[in-house]
Design an enzyme around this catalytic site. Structure first.
Site, PDB file in Angstrom:
ATOM      1  N   HIS A  93      12.785  -4.982   4.300  1.00 56.66           N
ATOM      2  CA  HIS A  93      12.738  -6.325   4.890  1.00 56.66           C
ATOM      3  C   HIS A  93      12.260  -7.322   3.849  1.00 56.66           C
ATOM      4  O   HIS A  93      11.759  -6.957   2.784  1.00 56.66           O
ATOM      5  CB  HIS A  93      11.845  -6.345   6.129  1.00 56.66           C
ATOM      6  CG  HIS A  93      10.390  -6.087   5.851  1.00 56.66           C
ATOM      7  ND1 HIS A  93       9.917  -4.854   5.468  1.00 56.66           N
ATOM      8  CD2 HIS A  93       9.306  -6.902   5.899  1.00 56.66           C
ATOM      9  CE1 HIS A  93       8.609  -4.911   5.309  1.00 56.66           C
ATOM     10  NE2 HIS A  93       8.199  -6.150   5.542  1.00 56.66           N
ATOM     11  N   ASP A  97       5.630  -8.004  -0.379  1.00 60.27           N
ATOM     12  CA  ASP A  97       5.063  -6.708  -0.790  1.00 60.27           C
ATOM     13  C   ASP A  97       6.131  -5.607  -0.817  1.00 60.27           C
ATOM     14  O   ASP A  97       5.846  -4.478  -1.234  1.00 60.27           O
ATOM     15  CB  ASP A  97       3.867  -6.290   0.086  1.00 60.27           C
ATOM     16  CG  ASP A  97       4.123  -6.373   1.575  1.00 60.27           C
ATOM     17  OD1 ASP A  97       4.893  -7.248   2.015  1.00 60.27           O
ATOM     18  OD2 ASP A  97       3.540  -5.547   2.309  1.00 60.27           O
ATOM     19  N   HIS A 183       9.266  -5.857  13.529  1.00 54.45           N
ATOM     20  CA  HIS A 183       8.398  -6.534  12.562  1.00 54.45           C
ATOM     21  C   HIS A 183       8.562  -8.046  12.668  1.00 54.45           C
ATOM     22  O   HIS A 183       8.733  -8.737  11.670  1.00 54.45           O
ATOM     23  CB  HIS A 183       8.758  -6.032  11.157  1.00 54.45           C
ATOM     24  CG  HIS A 183       7.762  -6.359  10.098  1.00 54.45           C
ATOM     25  ND1 HIS A 183       6.409  -6.180  10.251  1.00 54.45           N
ATOM     26  CD2 HIS A 183       7.926  -6.839   8.840  1.00 54.45           C
ATOM     27  CE1 HIS A 183       5.795  -6.531   9.133  1.00 54.45           C
ATOM     28  NE2 HIS A 183       6.691  -6.953   8.273  1.00 54.45           N
ATOM     29  N   ASP A 206       7.865  -1.638   7.630  1.00 52.58           N
ATOM     30  CA  ASP A 206       6.783  -2.259   8.407  1.00 52.58           C
ATOM     31  C   ASP A 206       7.231  -2.394   9.848  1.00 52.58           C
ATOM     32  O   ASP A 206       8.274  -2.989  10.134  1.00 52.58           O
ATOM     33  CB  ASP A 206       6.473  -3.653   7.867  1.00 52.58           C
ATOM     34  CG  ASP A 206       5.791  -3.625   6.516  1.00 52.58           C
ATOM     35  OD1 ASP A 206       5.694  -2.538   5.915  1.00 52.58           O
ATOM     36  OD2 ASP A 206       5.367  -4.697   6.059  1.00 52.58           O
ATOM     37  N   HIS A 276       1.667   2.350   3.304  1.00 51.34           N
ATOM     38  CA  HIS A 276       1.507   0.923   3.601  1.00 51.34           C
ATOM     39  C   HIS A 276       0.172   0.741   4.326  1.00 51.34           C
ATOM     40  O   HIS A 276       0.086   0.134   5.401  1.00 51.34           O
ATOM     41  CB  HIS A 276       2.672   0.406   4.453  1.00 51.34           C
ATOM     42  CG  HIS A 276       2.774  -1.097   4.490  1.00 51.34           C
ATOM     43  ND1 HIS A 276       2.011  -1.867   5.318  1.00 51.34           N
ATOM     44  CD2 HIS A 276       3.536  -1.977   3.791  1.00 51.34           C
ATOM     45  CE1 HIS A 276       2.304  -3.152   5.146  1.00 51.34           C
ATOM     46  NE2 HIS A 276       3.229  -3.239   4.205  1.00 51.34           N
TER      47      HIS A 276
HETATM   48 ZN   LIG Z   1       4.495  -4.895   4.119  1.00 45.63          ZN
HETATM   49 ZN   LIG Z   2       6.260  -6.804   6.204  1.00 43.46          ZN
END
Ligand SMILES: [Zn+2]
Ligand SMILES: [Zn+2]
Length: 311
Positions: A93, A97, A183, A206, A276
């Site tokens: 996505h 990060d 997310h 995520d 993560h």
């Molecule tokens: Zn992330």
């Molecule tokens: Zn994210």
């Protein structure tokens, strides 16, 4: 027993756990499909404890990189994965990060000798990001082509924007499937499943606890799942001016370690890898605390993700 200690034992090598151990493990585990965690901390802030999100799956010598957090190319070097073996890049996505070093990964792999096609996959605007990245760095790219005899870079890179769940691609080594995960407000956000001949690996990306991840990971050997320790979030955000909004954001679209265990149990996976990690570098949250949370509902093997750990 943590994954590192278990691998340490299995590989028959002594010494402390951590980054220094990984290269020796790699040498001992060349065969088959390899999963190496490159960056296991959540969030884009550069820090000592770990790198931002990235992992590599190596199948028959070809590198499939999933997410490109800060430092991904250097982490591949630390992991002993030759950069010219890069073949596919998957972005889960559009959060920095996961994307900060997307362009840098391909660009720097090319300086390391990459001459073959690379396919990249992920949500829009991946094509525009790629094009503008090459445009931004044209001065370097053009001079290296003219002055160092390198092949043109841009034609090597084939971008595939993904907007829906389903089969991503299949080759003689692996079938890759994507699921839409939860997310918000980042839409679409994907998790990816890799079915190779000898094992199946799922990267959740995520996500809040998600039935889509359960379905994607059904019966998989390894599930690498987003993991948060909610009690640590207040300390994480204590010193930022946007604390209240950031806390609400973090809690709304990530998964606690306990819930990651629920997902893993429901999916029936063999091994759950917590990664993560949010917070990514809070010494008050020990590996035993992460493990105990995940084991509340999951009865398989749990591993707390560490950079450069091979699983
Ligand atoms: Zn992330
Ligand atoms: Zn994210």
């Amino acid at each position: 027993m943590t994954g590192i200690r278990r691998r340490d034992f299995l590989a028959g090598v002594g010494g402390a756990a951590g980054a220094a151990l990984a290269p020796r493990l790699l040498a001992a585990q060349r065969a088959g499909t390899r999963l190496i965690l490159l960056g296991t901390g959540g969030g884009p802030r550069p820090r000592k404890a770990n790198s931002a999100s990235a992992q590599v799956i190596v199948i028959d010598g070809a590198a499939y990189v999933i997410d490109c957090g800060d430092g991904v190319a250097r982490q591949l070097a630390f992991a002993g994965v030759p950069l010219p073996t890069l073949r596919h890049v998957f972005v889960t996505h559009q959060h920095s990060d996961h994307t900060a070093d997307y362009g840098n990964l391909v660009w720097l792999a090319w300086t390391a000798g990459l001459r073959s096609r690379v396919d990249t996959w992920g949500p829009p605007p991946l094509e525009k990001m790629t094009r503008l990245f090459f445009e931004m760095n044209a001065a370097d790219i053009d001079v290296r082509i003219a002055d160092e005899g390198r092949v043109p870079l841009a034609p090597l890179v084939h971008v595939h924007e993904l907007t829906a769940a389903g089969l991503v691609f299949q080759d003689e080594h692996v079938k890759v499937t994507a699921a839409l995960v939860r997310h918000p407000p980042v839409v679409p956000a994907f998790g990816y499943r890799f079915d190779a001949g000898d094992r199946s690996i799922v990267i959740s990306g995520d996500t809040a606890p998600s039935d889509e991840v359960i379905a994607l990971a059904r019966g998989a050997d390894v599930l690498v799942h987003d993991a948060m320790f909610p009690a640590g979030v207040d300390r994480l955000i204590a010193n930022v001016p946007n604390a209240a909004t950031l806390k609400r954001s973090i809690l709304s679209h990530h998964t606690s370690a306990e819930d990651a265990g629920r997902v893993a149990q429901a999916a029936g996976v063999k091994t759950l890898v917590l990664s993560h990690l949010v917070p990514p570098d809070d010494p008050a949250i020990t590996d035993d605390m992460w493990l105990a949370s995940a084991r509340t509902h999951f009865h398989g093997t749990v591993i707390v993700g560490k950079d450069l750990l091979e699983i």
